[in-house]
Design an enzyme around this catalytic site. Structure first.
Site, PDB file in Angstrom:
ATOM      1  N   LYS A 231      25.930  -3.905  -0.570  1.00 25.92           N
ATOM      2  CA  LYS A 231      27.375  -4.013  -0.601  1.00 25.92           C
ATOM      3  C   LYS A 231      27.882  -3.344   0.428  1.00 25.92           C
ATOM      4  O   LYS A 231      29.039  -3.269   0.847  1.00 25.92           O
ATOM      5  CB  LYS A 231      27.936  -3.050  -1.824  1.00 25.92           C
ATOM      6  CG  LYS A 231      27.440  -4.062  -3.049  1.00 25.92           C
ATOM      7  CD  LYS A 231      28.030  -2.959  -4.169  1.00 25.92           C
ATOM      8  CE  LYS A 231      27.443  -3.161  -5.499  1.00 25.92           C
ATOM      9  NZ  LYS A 231      27.662  -2.500  -6.733  1.00 25.92           N
TER      10      LYS A 231
ATOM     11  N   ARG B  98       0.923  -1.166  -0.048  1.00 25.24           N
ATOM     12  CA  ARG B  98       0.000   0.243   0.080  1.00 25.24           C
ATOM     13  C   ARG B  98       0.746   1.226   0.112  1.00 25.24           C
ATOM     14  O   ARG B  98       0.617   2.227  -0.857  1.00 25.24           O
ATOM     15  CB  ARG B  98      -1.019  -0.056   1.189  1.00 25.24           C
ATOM     16  CG  ARG B  98      -2.026  -0.526   1.063  1.00 25.24           C
ATOM     17  CD  ARG B  98      -2.560  -1.169   2.419  1.00 25.24           C
ATOM     18  NE  ARG B  98      -1.776  -2.284   2.752  1.00 25.24           N
ATOM     19  CZ  ARG B  98      -1.948  -3.519   2.539  1.00 25.24           C
ATOM     20  NH1 ARG B  98      -3.094  -3.864   1.835  1.00 25.24           N
ATOM     21  NH2 ARG B  98      -1.255  -4.349   2.863  1.00 25.24           N
ATOM     22  N   THR B  99       1.674   1.215   0.787  1.00 24.02           N
ATOM     23  CA  THR B  99       2.588   2.641   1.157  1.00 24.02           C
ATOM     24  C   THR B  99       3.295   3.038  -0.088  1.00 24.02           C
ATOM     25  O   THR B  99       3.239   3.997  -0.666  1.00 24.02           O
ATOM     26  CB  THR B  99       3.469   2.639   2.356  1.00 24.02           C
ATOM     27  OG1 THR B  99       2.768   2.110   3.448  1.00 24.02           O
ATOM     28  CG2 THR B  99       4.162   3.848   2.466  1.00 24.02           C
TER      29      THR B  99
ATOM     30  N   ARG C 139      11.417   3.769   3.356  1.00 24.17           N
ATOM     31  CA  ARG C 139      11.057   2.511   4.185  1.00 24.17           C
ATOM     32  C   ARG C 139      12.231   1.761   4.627  1.00 24.17           C
ATOM     33  O   ARG C 139      12.772   1.541   3.800  1.00 24.17           O
ATOM     34  CB  ARG C 139       9.842   1.830   3.642  1.00 24.17           C
ATOM     35  CG  ARG C 139       9.642   0.540   4.474  1.00 24.17           C
ATOM     36  CD  ARG C 139       8.535  -0.180   4.386  1.00 24.17           C
ATOM     37  NE  ARG C 139       7.269   0.711   4.660  1.00 24.17           N
ATOM     38  CZ  ARG C 139       6.068   0.003   4.794  1.00 24.17           C
ATOM     39  NH1 ARG C 139       5.880  -0.998   4.570  1.00 24.17           N
ATOM     40  NH2 ARG C 139       5.008   0.931   5.066  1.00 24.17           N
TER      41      ARG C 139
ATOM     42  N   HIS D  29       5.333   5.677  11.607  1.00 18.79           N
ATOM     43  CA  HIS D  29       4.905   5.706  10.348  1.00 18.79           C
ATOM     44  C   HIS D  29       3.858   6.572   9.996  1.00 18.79           C
ATOM     45  O   HIS D  29       2.758   6.683  10.069  1.00 18.79           O
ATOM     46  CB  HIS D  29       4.139   4.091   9.992  1.00 18.79           C
ATOM     47  CG  HIS D  29       4.118   3.642   8.540  1.00 18.79           C
ATOM     48  ND1 HIS D  29       4.040   4.903   7.585  1.00 18.79           N
ATOM     49  CD2 HIS D  29       3.405   2.501   7.885  1.00 18.79           C
ATOM     50  CE1 HIS D  29       3.551   3.884   6.494  1.00 18.79           C
ATOM     51  NE2 HIS D  29       3.330   2.521   6.781  1.00 18.79           N
TER      52      HIS D  29
HETATM   53  C1  NCD Z   1       2.040  -1.067   8.096  1.00 22.19           C
HETATM   54  C2  NCD Z   1       3.477  -0.866   8.269  1.00 22.19           C
HETATM   55  O1  NCD Z   1       4.321  -1.050   7.348  1.00 22.19           O
HETATM   56  O2  NCD Z   1       3.949  -0.685   9.506  1.00 22.19           O
HETATM   57  N1  NCD Z   1       1.616  -1.349   6.776  1.00 22.19           N
HETATM   58  C3  NCD Z   1       1.173  -0.229   6.203  1.00 22.19           C
HETATM   59  O3  NCD Z   1       1.961   0.364   5.671  1.00 22.19           O
HETATM   60  N2  NCD Z   1      -0.070  -0.175   5.812  1.00 22.19           N
HETATM   61  C4  NCD Z   1       1.353  -2.261   9.272  1.00 22.19           C
HETATM   62  C5  NCD Z   1       1.929  -3.438   9.151  1.00 22.19           C
HETATM   63  O4  NCD Z   1       2.748  -3.839   8.529  1.00 22.19           O
HETATM   64  O5  NCD Z   1       1.425  -4.308  10.015  1.00 22.19           O
END
Ligand code: NCD
Length: 306
Positions: free
Chosen positions: A88, A58-59, A110, A138
């Site tokens: 590396k 999703r993100t 991320r 997040h």
């Molecule tokens: C979440 C995350 O990555 O922290 N996912 C997301 O971005 N919707 C929640 C999760 O992974 O449980």
């Protein structure tokens, strides 16, 4: 000043109000071809770089789609942990330092280590957006969570919010708690196994901001007065979950105890902590919540890039 997005507590109520008004407007515009065409002019000739060192559906896809709907281009490495020079041994500081040379208008990261976005922001000459860092935060998820609450319930204050699941390793609940503390008369009930309780830094923050909260270890009796139930999965990739004896699963039976006006949220991915037969309940808001992610990220990119 470079506009980094690193942690949810950086936002104030005025900013959130403006961002959510813009999100609503974008959501409306996106429903018509003319509206879409107009939005696609707003960030033309801009470039977004994406570095994802951890899995994401999703993100990653919603940021990518958001950038493109605004007319920006995207450069990304899929699975940066394996396919970037991190494999590396390159540090994140060196990576963003070099990336800054390519003049992206924002770098979305991320990472599996807490604090990476912060570290990257020090080395970067371009805006860093934290798309989830380890067990840290997040912030863009918290923005879409809050937008969803406003959209579904019509207010962001006077809410009883129940937050459950793996509160020790889940970063979305941490970012959400910070944002809920910014509005008046919200209270939080944390539900988790004893091993997975929310960390002390969040409790201290809530105490400082006079947000009443309690911690419980069973679902029974916790949903009746809730306006929002926010459920999360066990973060199995972050600890040895094999010794865990309790698990909290929401089924249609638990839904019976919720008010008619209550919504059930989840950042997704859902594994088995909400059974699929709950999905058809109109109070199950998690897919609508995920849909809002793209609009909120469009609004946020608009702010970062302008
Ligand atoms: C979440 C995350 O990555 O922290 N996912 C997301 O971005 N919707 C929640 C999760 O992974 O449980």
């Amino acid at each position: 000043m470079v506009k980094h997005v690193l942690e949810s507590q950086q936002f104030d109520v005025d900013f959130l109000t403006t961002l959510f008004a813009r999100t609503k407007e974008i959501k409306r515009l996106m429903q018509s071809p003319e509206g879409r065409a107009g939005l696609a002019q707003t960030q033309r000739n801009k470039l977004i770089a994406m570095l994802f060192y951890e899995p994401s559906t999703r993100t990653r896809m919603s940021f990518d789609a958001a950038a493109k709907h605004l007319g920006a281009s995207v450069v990304a490495t899929e699975n940066a942990k394996e396919f970037s020079s991190a494999a590396k041994g390159e540090t994140i500081e060196d990576t963003v330092n070099v990336l800054s040379e390519y003049l992206p208008d924002a770098i979305i990261i991320r990472h599996y280590e807490t604090g990476t976005a912060q570290a990257a922001s020090i080395a970067s000459r371009r805006p860093i957006i934290n798309a989830g860092d380890g067990k840290g935060q997040h912030p863009t998820q918290a923005l879409l969570d809050l937008y969803t609450i406003q959209d579904e319930i019509g207010r962001l204050d006077n809410l009883n919010v129940v937050i459950g699941g793996d509160l020790k390793h889940g970063r979305t609940v941490r970012s959400l708690a910070y944002l809920l503390a910014k509005f008046k008369n919200n209270s939080i009930t944390f539900i988790s196994p004893k091993e997975l309780m929310i960390e002390d830094d969040i409790k201290e923050y809530l105490n400082r901001h006079k947000v009443p909260f309690k911690e419980v270890h069973e679902i029974n009796g916790s949903f009746e007065s809730a306006d929002v139930v926010y459920w999360t999965r066990i973060q199995k990739e972050r600890f040895d979950a094999s010794k865990l004896t309790t698990s909290f699963v929401i089924t249609p039976k638990e839904m019976v105890t919720m008010k008619k006006s209550c919504i059930l949220m989840h950042p997704l991915p859902r594994v088995d902590e909400i059974t699929t037969d709950v999905d058809k309940d109109p109070r199950a808001a998690y897919f609508r919540q995920a849909g809002n992610g793209m609009y909120v990220r469009m609004a946020l990119l608009g702010w970062v890039l302008d």
